[in-house]
Design an enzyme around this catalytic site. Sequence first.
Site, PDB file in Angstrom:
ATOM      1  N   HIS A 198       0.837  -1.197   0.000  1.00 33.77           N
ATOM      2  CA  HIS A 198       0.000   0.000   0.000  1.00 33.77           C
ATOM      3  C   HIS A 198       0.877   1.255   0.000  1.00 33.77           C
ATOM      4  O   HIS A 198       1.965   1.263   0.580  1.00 33.77           O
ATOM      5  CB  HIS A 198      -0.911   0.022   1.231  1.00 33.77           C
ATOM      6  N   GLU A 219      -1.852  -0.658   8.292  1.00 32.95           N
ATOM      7  CA  GLU A 219      -2.852  -1.579   8.817  1.00 32.95           C
ATOM      8  C   GLU A 219      -2.223  -2.573   9.783  1.00 32.95           C
ATOM      9  O   GLU A 219      -0.988  -2.674   9.883  1.00 32.95           O
ATOM     10  CB  GLU A 219      -3.532  -2.345   7.675  1.00 32.95           C
ATOM     11  N   HIS A 272       3.124  -7.822   1.339  1.00 30.36           N
ATOM     12  CA  HIS A 272       2.412  -8.720   2.250  1.00 30.36           C
ATOM     13  C   HIS A 272       1.268  -9.434   1.536  1.00 30.36           C
ATOM     14  O   HIS A 272       0.841  -9.023   0.454  1.00 30.36           O
ATOM     15  CB  HIS A 272       1.855  -7.948   3.456  1.00 30.36           C
ATOM     16  N   ARG A 313      -1.403  -4.460  -6.373  1.00 28.54           N
ATOM     17  CA  ARG A 313      -1.110  -5.890  -6.549  1.00 28.54           C
ATOM     18  C   ARG A 313       0.131  -6.042  -7.430  1.00 28.54           C
ATOM     19  O   ARG A 313       0.194  -5.451  -8.503  1.00 28.54           O
ATOM     20  CB  ARG A 313      -2.289  -6.606  -7.229  1.00 28.54           C
TER      21      ARG A 313
END
Length: 323
Positions: free
Chosen positions: A105, A122, A180, A200
């Site tokens: 991200h 996150e 991740h 992605r």
Amino acid sequence: MKNTLYPIKFTPILKDKIWGGQKLKNLLNKESNLPNIGESWEISDVEGDTSVVSNGGLKGQSLKYLLENFKSDLIGEKNYKQFGNKFPLLIKFIDAREDLSIQLHPNDKLAAERHNSFGKTEMWYTMQADEGANLIVGFNQKMTRETYLKHLESKTLTDILNFDKVKAGDTYFIEVGRVHAIGAGVMVAEIQQTSDITYRVYDWDRVDDQGNERELHNDLAIDAFDFDMEDNFRVNYSKTENQSNEMVSCPYFTTSYLEVTETLKRENDHDSFMIYICVEGEAEIKTEAATEKIKKGETLLMPAAIENFEISAASAKLLEVYV
């Protein structure tokens, strides 16, 4: 307006995903006929996916309505000054029947410039994991841009990724810029900034029902990587009963583990809303205005204006979150 606020629940927003399964339905009692339930968005202010209140006098009102009408009474003065009528966190449950894509991200700066969005820092709390299941977090060696691109181009990316065996209770902090993926057989609670921006980089050569591969974002992703990150993503935390045990504290959220086996008097002195995510058992949260039960797989928003309340349980495990 303080007197009309109470512990608020929202109707989950369920997402069908190519990699999703049935654990959110079977283990967390989410109601859905979707074939592959990948995500349950518990509290969301993402455009097009705004949460709606499911309990009490405000039932049927949107999170956006609450922000516009209750302002700092809902989220706290400092948060309202910073975020205005925008809720800063997105709370989810995620069930990966198959491996999620390898992804990362962008940080706040890149996300604002490219997508008019927050970044996406996150954390994951593992609620359940099948025997032998993995989370993919970071690399298994020191990494450079050149080495990464070489493996990407030769389709040997998995050779340099770090696979971590995972079990219930394991917790991970995923900073922006860190590669991740949630592995097959893992169900997590996820706490993140309000953002739906994901880059992605590899999707296991997977195709949908029409034979189409999902879009990759390698051109965007390469500038979002932080190749100098330390391997500090595993979260160690204490589990002392009947008190908050801090797990993660960052500029975007603080999350604590709270195992309740009696009645606790709680005082909110954070100048923030508080979110309770029930990851095991069942608890009761009591305020002057109302009493609300919360059981495994449910999430509750405690408005900032409610400064004193009680949490009671014979046995419950909660994640306690504030900004």
